[in-house]
Design a protein around this motif. Structure first.
Motif, PDB file in Angstrom:
ATOM      1  N   ARG A   1       0.707  -1.298   0.021  1.00 11.03           N
ATOM      2  CA  ARG A   1       0.046  -0.022  -0.114  1.00 11.03           C
ATOM      3  C   ARG A   1       0.905   1.269   0.135  1.00 11.03           C
ATOM      4  O   ARG A   1       2.086   1.244   0.301  1.00 11.03           O
ATOM      5  CB  ARG A   1      -0.929   0.035   1.099  1.00 11.03           C
ATOM      6  CG  ARG A   1      -1.758  -1.319   1.443  1.00 11.03           C
ATOM      7  CD  ARG A   1      -2.913  -1.309   0.391  1.00 11.03           C
ATOM      8  NE  ARG A   1      -3.525  -0.072   0.430  1.00 11.03           N
ATOM      9  CZ  ARG A   1      -4.425   0.373  -0.686  1.00 11.03           C
ATOM     10  NH1 ARG A   1      -4.325  -0.104  -1.772  1.00 11.03           N
ATOM     11  NH2 ARG A   1      -4.971   1.486  -0.445  1.00 11.03           N
ATOM     12  N   PRO A   2       0.302   2.446  -0.221  1.00  8.10           N
ATOM     13  CA  PRO A   2       1.283   3.703  -0.128  1.00  8.10           C
ATOM     14  C   PRO A   2       1.762   3.759   1.394  1.00  8.10           C
ATOM     15  O   PRO A   2       1.183   3.348   2.242  1.00  8.10           O
ATOM     16  CB  PRO A   2       0.106   4.656  -0.420  1.00  8.10           C
ATOM     17  CG  PRO A   2      -0.937   4.022  -1.244  1.00  8.10           C
ATOM     18  CD  PRO A   2      -0.983   2.680  -0.601  1.00  8.10           C
TER      19      PRO A   2
ATOM     20  N   ALA B   1       2.307   6.240   3.142  1.00 10.62           N
ATOM     21  CA  ALA B   1       1.543   6.887   4.437  1.00 10.62           C
ATOM     22  C   ALA B   1       0.400   6.201   5.157  1.00 10.62           C
ATOM     23  O   ALA B   1      -0.001   6.839   6.157  1.00 10.62           O
ATOM     24  CB  ALA B   1       1.027   8.342   3.848  1.00 10.62           C
ATOM     25  N   GLU B   2       0.014   5.123   4.497  1.00 15.20           N
ATOM     26  CA  GLU B   2      -1.025   4.445   5.334  1.00 15.20           C
ATOM     27  C   GLU B   2      -0.448   3.338   6.278  1.00 15.20           C
ATOM     28  O   GLU B   2      -1.229   2.776   7.361  1.00 15.20           O
ATOM     29  CB  GLU B   2      -1.539   3.176   4.204  1.00 15.20           C
ATOM     30  CG  GLU B   2      -2.693   4.205   3.328  1.00 15.20           C
ATOM     31  CD  GLU B   2      -3.320   3.084   2.403  1.00 15.20           C
ATOM     32  OE1 GLU B   2      -3.384   2.099   2.638  1.00 15.20           O
ATOM     33  OE2 GLU B   2      -3.768   3.873   1.255  1.00 15.20           O
ATOM     34  N   ALA B   3       1.020   3.443   6.282  1.00 15.10           N
ATOM     35  CA  ALA B   3       1.534   2.496   7.342  1.00 15.10           C
ATOM     36  C   ALA B   3       1.354   3.113   8.938  1.00 15.10           C
ATOM     37  O   ALA B   3       1.374   4.382   9.186  1.00 15.10           O
ATOM     38  CB  ALA B   3       3.064   2.087   7.288  1.00 15.10           C
ATOM     39  N   TYR B   4       1.190   2.260   9.966  1.00 10.44           N
ATOM     40  CA  TYR B   4       0.706   2.572  11.192  1.00 10.44           C
ATOM     41  C   TYR B   4       1.984   3.503  11.720  1.00 10.44           C
ATOM     42  O   TYR B   4       2.158   4.274  12.658  1.00 10.44           O
ATOM     43  CB  TYR B   4       0.530   1.600  12.004  1.00 10.44           C
ATOM     44  CG  TYR B   4      -0.893   0.806  11.771  1.00 10.44           C
ATOM     45  CD1 TYR B   4      -2.053   1.605  11.304  1.00 10.44           C
ATOM     46  CD2 TYR B   4      -1.080  -0.642  12.141  1.00 10.44           C
ATOM     47  CE1 TYR B   4      -3.250   0.836  11.261  1.00 10.44           C
ATOM     48  CE2 TYR B   4      -2.036  -1.147  12.073  1.00 10.44           C
ATOM     49  CZ  TYR B   4      -3.246  -0.394  11.474  1.00 10.44           C
ATOM     50  OH  TYR B   4      -4.418  -1.140  11.290  1.00 10.44           O
TER      51      TYR B   4
ATOM     52  N   TYR C   1       4.432   5.132   9.999  1.00 10.45           N
ATOM     53  CA  TYR C   1       4.920   5.959   9.071  1.00 10.45           C
ATOM     54  C   TYR C   1       5.433   7.362   9.956  1.00 10.45           C
ATOM     55  O   TYR C   1       6.629   7.789   9.567  1.00 10.45           O
ATOM     56  CB  TYR C   1       4.146   6.564   8.156  1.00 10.45           C
ATOM     57  CG  TYR C   1       4.457   7.761   7.037  1.00 10.45           C
ATOM     58  CD1 TYR C   1       5.003   7.077   6.016  1.00 10.45           C
ATOM     59  CD2 TYR C   1       4.228   8.966   7.356  1.00 10.45           C
ATOM     60  CE1 TYR C   1       5.436   8.087   4.951  1.00 10.45           C
ATOM     61  CE2 TYR C   1       4.581   9.915   6.495  1.00 10.45           C
ATOM     62  CZ  TYR C   1       5.131   9.456   5.191  1.00 10.45           C
ATOM     63  OH  TYR C   1       5.780  10.125   4.224  1.00 10.45           O
TER      64      TYR C   1
ATOM     65  N   ALA D   1       4.038   0.336   2.489  1.00  7.64           N
ATOM     66  CA  ALA D   1       3.412  -0.048   3.557  1.00  7.64           C
ATOM     67  C   ALA D   1       3.143  -1.566   3.116  1.00  7.64           C
ATOM     68  O   ALA D   1       2.529  -1.776   2.230  1.00  7.64           O
ATOM     69  CB  ALA D   1       2.041   0.677   3.940  1.00  7.64           C
TER      70      ALA D   1
ATOM     71  N   ARG E   1       1.192  -4.626   4.081  1.00  8.83           N
ATOM     72  CA  ARG E   1       0.127  -4.729   4.742  1.00  8.83           C
ATOM     73  C   ARG E   1      -0.313  -6.344   5.098  1.00  8.83           C
ATOM     74  O   ARG E   1      -0.430  -7.068   3.856  1.00  8.83           O
ATOM     75  CB  ARG E   1      -1.484  -4.193   4.107  1.00  8.83           C
ATOM     76  CG  ARG E   1      -2.580  -4.402   4.950  1.00  8.83           C
ATOM     77  CD  ARG E   1      -3.743  -3.409   4.156  1.00  8.83           C
ATOM     78  NE  ARG E   1      -4.554  -4.448   3.422  1.00  8.83           N
ATOM     79  CZ  ARG E   1      -5.652  -4.048   3.051  1.00  8.83           C
ATOM     80  NH1 ARG E   1      -5.740  -2.786   2.520  1.00  8.83           N
ATOM     81  NH2 ARG E   1      -6.624  -5.104   2.617  1.00  8.83           N
TER      82      ARG E   1
ATOM     83  N   ARG F   1      -4.848  -6.632   7.755  1.00  5.06           N
ATOM     84  CA  ARG F   1      -5.512  -5.293   7.895  1.00  5.06           C
ATOM     85  C   ARG F   1      -4.417  -4.332   8.584  1.00  5.06           C
ATOM     86  O   ARG F   1      -4.571  -3.277   8.711  1.00  5.06           O
ATOM     87  CB  ARG F   1      -6.751  -5.133   8.625  1.00  5.06           C
ATOM     88  CG  ARG F   1      -7.805  -5.693   8.076  1.00  5.06           C
ATOM     89  CD  ARG F   1      -9.063  -5.489   8.685  1.00  5.06           C
ATOM     90  NE  ARG F   1     -10.061  -6.319   7.705  1.00  5.06           N
ATOM     91  CZ  ARG F   1     -11.261  -6.250   8.167  1.00  5.06           C
ATOM     92  NH1 ARG F   1     -11.844  -5.512   9.065  1.00  5.06           N
ATOM     93  NH2 ARG F   1     -12.368  -7.001   7.547  1.00  5.06           N
TER      94      ARG F   1
ATOM     95  N   PRO G   1      -0.940  -2.597   8.109  1.00  2.29           N
ATOM     96  CA  PRO G   1       0.293  -1.878   7.497  1.00  2.29           C
ATOM     97  C   PRO G   1       1.244  -1.372   8.033  1.00  2.29           C
ATOM     98  O   PRO G   1       1.189  -0.555   8.841  1.00  2.29           O
ATOM     99  CB  PRO G   1      -0.536  -0.702   6.537  1.00  2.29           C
ATOM    100  CG  PRO G   1      -1.454  -0.383   7.376  1.00  2.29           C
ATOM    101  CD  PRO G   1      -2.088  -1.498   8.110  1.00  2.29           C
TER     102      PRO G   1
END
Length: 154
Positions: A17-18, A20-23, A25, A43, A45, A48, A50
């Protein structure tokens, strides 16, 4: 009456995933010596959740991610192999049930006995982040204790 069983399309257990979606980040952004590396981060994932995979570059010489299941580590290896910034990908399989499998990239990590500052520089953290970490997690070798403590001492 019999009906045909319909199956819903399964989402893969591991996907990219992009970044910025990572917990985590913001955690990395605030600690990396070169936050510009996040432009090429992704990210990963798992189900659910990332988590960030930061590529090598600048002072960052390597990286890794840990996984409970070997299948997730293998899937991550395959996905990162198609993404730039993750050279020399390898899966480290753990033969122990209580130890995670890892996907590593870049140069091999320093030896386990190196101090935290060496690891921090290897993974591309800023000197300020390394100093803050080492202040909070000061390691004292057992040989540095002033006197051995007896279990029967008052």
């Amino acid at each position: 009456m019999l009906t045909a069983a319909t199956t819903l399309p399964r989402r893969p257990a591991v996907s990219l995933r992009p970044a910025a979606e990572a917990y985590d980040y913001e955690h990395f952004r605030s600690r990396l010596a070169e936050p510009a590396l996040l432009a090429d981060a992704v990210a990963v994932r798992v189900f659910r959740a990332p988590l960030l995979a930061v590529p090598v570059g600048g002072p960052r010489r390597g990286g890794y991610m840990s996984f409970d299941l070997l299948t997730h580590a293998m899937s991550t290896h395959i996905l990162l192999a198609e993404h730039p910034g993750f050279p020399r990908l390898r899966v480290r399989w753990s033969p122990y049930r209580d130890t995670c499998h890892t996907v590593e990239w870049g140069d091999p990590a320093p030896e386990w006995w190196e101090d935290d500052a060496v690891f921090g520089r290897f993974y591309g953290y800023s000197e300020a982040a390394i100093a803050a970490f080492t202040r909070r997690h000061h390691r004292t070798p057992s040989s540095a204790a002033p006197e051995p403590c007896s279990p029967t001492a008052p």
